[in-house]
Design an enzyme around this catalytic site. Sequence first.
Site, mmCIF file in Angstrom:
data_model
loop_
_atom_site.group_PDB
_atom_site.id
_atom_site.type_symbol
_atom_site.label_atom_id
_atom_site.label_comp_id
_atom_site.label_asym_id
_atom_site.label_seq_id
_atom_site.Cartn_x
_atom_site.Cartn_y
_atom_site.Cartn_z
ATOM 1 N N LYS A 1 16.978 45.479 39.112
ATOM 2 C CA LYS A 1 18.358 45.633 39.134
ATOM 3 C C LYS A 1 19.511 45.652 38.223
ATOM 4 O O LYS A 1 20.126 46.507 37.853
ATOM 5 C CB LYS A 1 18.937 45.105 40.696
ATOM 6 C CG LYS A 1 20.350 45.524 40.960
ATOM 7 C CD LYS A 1 20.777 44.859 42.283
ATOM 8 C CE LYS A 1 21.430 43.294 41.938
ATOM 9 N NZ LYS A 1 22.823 43.498 41.420
ATOM 10 N N ASN A 2 19.529 44.376 37.492
ATOM 11 C CA ASN A 2 20.689 44.216 36.919
ATOM 12 C C ASN A 2 20.467 44.493 35.177
ATOM 13 O O ASN A 2 21.244 44.536 34.553
ATOM 14 C CB ASN A 2 20.829 42.657 36.918
ATOM 15 C CG ASN A 2 21.387 42.106 38.158
ATOM 16 O OD1 ASN A 2 21.900 42.831 38.706
ATOM 17 N ND2 ASN A 2 21.403 40.756 38.483
ATOM 18 N N ASP B 1 20.909 33.130 40.711
ATOM 19 C CA ASP B 1 20.523 34.493 41.753
ATOM 20 C C ASP B 1 19.691 33.958 42.741
ATOM 21 O O ASP B 1 19.018 34.626 43.651
ATOM 22 C CB ASP B 1 20.374 35.641 41.036
ATOM 23 C CG ASP B 1 21.574 36.464 40.444
ATOM 24 O OD1 ASP B 1 21.699 37.244 39.617
ATOM 25 O OD2 ASP B 1 22.731 35.934 40.818
ATOM 26 N N CYS C 1 29.071 41.592 45.394
ATOM 27 C CA CYS C 1 29.009 40.331 46.162
ATOM 28 C C CYS C 1 30.454 39.532 46.005
ATOM 29 O O CYS C 1 30.778 39.335 45.070
ATOM 30 C CB CYS C 1 27.906 39.572 45.620
ATOM 31 S SG CYS C 1 26.307 40.606 46.085
ATOM 32 N N ARG D 1 21.077 46.533 48.731
ATOM 33 C CA ARG D 1 21.367 46.786 47.312
ATOM 34 C C ARG D 1 20.222 46.584 46.223
ATOM 35 O O ARG D 1 20.511 47.116 45.084
ATOM 36 C CB ARG D 1 22.734 46.150 47.111
ATOM 37 C CG ARG D 1 23.794 46.493 47.876
ATOM 38 C CD ARG D 1 25.164 45.903 47.433
ATOM 39 N NE ARG D 1 25.351 45.865 45.911
ATOM 40 C CZ ARG D 1 25.810 45.020 45.178
ATOM 41 N NH1 ARG D 1 26.230 44.008 46.051
ATOM 42 N NH2 ARG D 1 25.803 44.617 44.025
ATOM 43 N N ARG E 1 35.794 36.320 40.641
ATOM 44 C CA ARG E 1 35.052 36.938 39.524
ATOM 45 C C ARG E 1 35.983 37.620 38.789
ATOM 46 O O ARG E 1 35.948 38.875 38.517
ATOM 47 C CB ARG E 1 33.935 37.881 40.045
ATOM 48 C CG ARG E 1 33.049 37.154 41.124
ATOM 49 C CD ARG E 1 32.059 37.945 41.635
ATOM 50 N NE ARG E 1 30.859 38.277 40.938
ATOM 51 C CZ ARG E 1 29.714 38.959 41.135
ATOM 52 N NH1 ARG E 1 29.761 39.484 42.401
ATOM 53 N NH2 ARG E 1 28.681 39.145 40.494
#
Length: 460
Positions: A55-56, A338, A150, A430, A155
């Site tokens: 995903k990232n 994570d 999230c 997600r 952030r």
Amino acid sequence: LHKAIRRQRQMCIRDSLWWYNSKGLKVKRGVCRLEKFVIHGGRPLRGEVSISGAKNAVVAILPATILADDVCRIENIPNISDVTYMVRILKQIGARVRVINKHTLEIDTTTVNSFTVPDELTKHMRASYYLIGALLGRDNQARVSMPGGCDLGIRPMDQHIKGFEFLGADVSIENAMVNAHAEKLIGSSVYMDVVSVGATVNIMLAAVKARGLTVIENAAKEPHIVDLANFLNSMGADVRGAGTDVIKIHGVEKLHGCTYSIIPDQIEAGTYMVAAGATKGDVLIKNVIPKHLESISAKLEECGLEVTEYDDSIRVRYVGKLSKCNIKTLPHPGFPTDMQPQMSVLLSIAEGTSIVSENVSDNRYRYVAQLTRMGANVQVDGKVAVIEGVPELTGAPVKADDLRAGAAMLIAGLTAQGTTEIENIQHIDRGYEEVVEKFSVLGADIVRRNYPDAAIEKAV
Ligand code: EPZ
């Protein structure tokens, strides 16, 4: 094949009609649908599972395609909602996206005609802010609404803005829109005050076509940073040192399209590794890069699990006892933040007292309140959680507070005795492809349940 593609496209279009409102309800033309995962736990996971694309990595590589006026074919794309949101953004700025199959897209950026991305598209994920670096790198200007994603505490984006300004851009934030503009981008040396994945990605995207040399010092070293650098170099960029804390980028005039396959997802793999251990099972996790998983493997072995590495797979086997261990999250190659919620679930049923220290995110213990409902004994004080192992967890109705907290609830439900219902599962969708199917193949009793519209009225 044409029929299959047409069916696939219809599925995509149908799915695109579904959206999540602020309550996490799937909304289609005014009709709300509430979905939950329902798990009957206590069954050891056994068998094989194949890991999807990262995903990232993909949420950085898809925006990077707009740095060229050409066609890119991206393969091994995970079928997750963050990709759906990112594709919507690319279409919003004029790119044409062709679905080749469930895991392959062709992106034609010759038709990109806008540098503005509105809130309704950026609010669903953090990675939407990569459009700032990509649009800046493409046309020296970007107007992108602040990102969502999230809720992990504060952030900030100060390091992103610092990087853009060092490259010669003027950056301002008005009405929650980030406005960035440069006459021309000039390479520069940028020292990152904190190791930031997002800022490293954004500066890379803005720098690949800047004039001269850009040096990013104290850069993030995650596998998805290396994957992005490899993708950019496949487009004709000159990025060196990715994976170390100094990345050097020699600006080039023009980039071209390419074909590229996304690396396997380190965190999805780690989630299944922890689930195998926590359920006292025996699972072969396939299509992984073991080197990316070293910190997770080391900690699972410390907990008494047998971890066996093969070329592109890894086996996790329960061999009699789960023991305590201490976790300190750090930027790669340290233990990934994570994976902190998922690992804490395993430690909540390990013998002894474990200490977890969250050193990357500001607020990543929201899942603890949910885990406590299942009988876990966890005391949180600032960045530190003290976990007293209990013999077992018990099923309960819980919520997914964010993506990895949701993954933690999945693992908790799979290990607990009894039934666990997880709400707000849009967070999990997600970042985890076909999570029900993958866990079911491993022997889990898990279903995705839709609630009748009448019930939803009450929910809403
Ligand atoms: C990326 O988020 C990931 N998201 C996150 O994964 C991951 O938790 C995080 O990196 C750390 O690995 C994506 O890649 C899309 P950061 P990002 O910038 O880029 C501070 C998931 O579960 N910081 O590396 O937002 C920040 O406050 C998601 O897949 C600044 O101070 O993380 C944090 O404490 C959740 N100023 C630390 O750095 C800045 O300008 C690391 O943040 C930027 C960050």
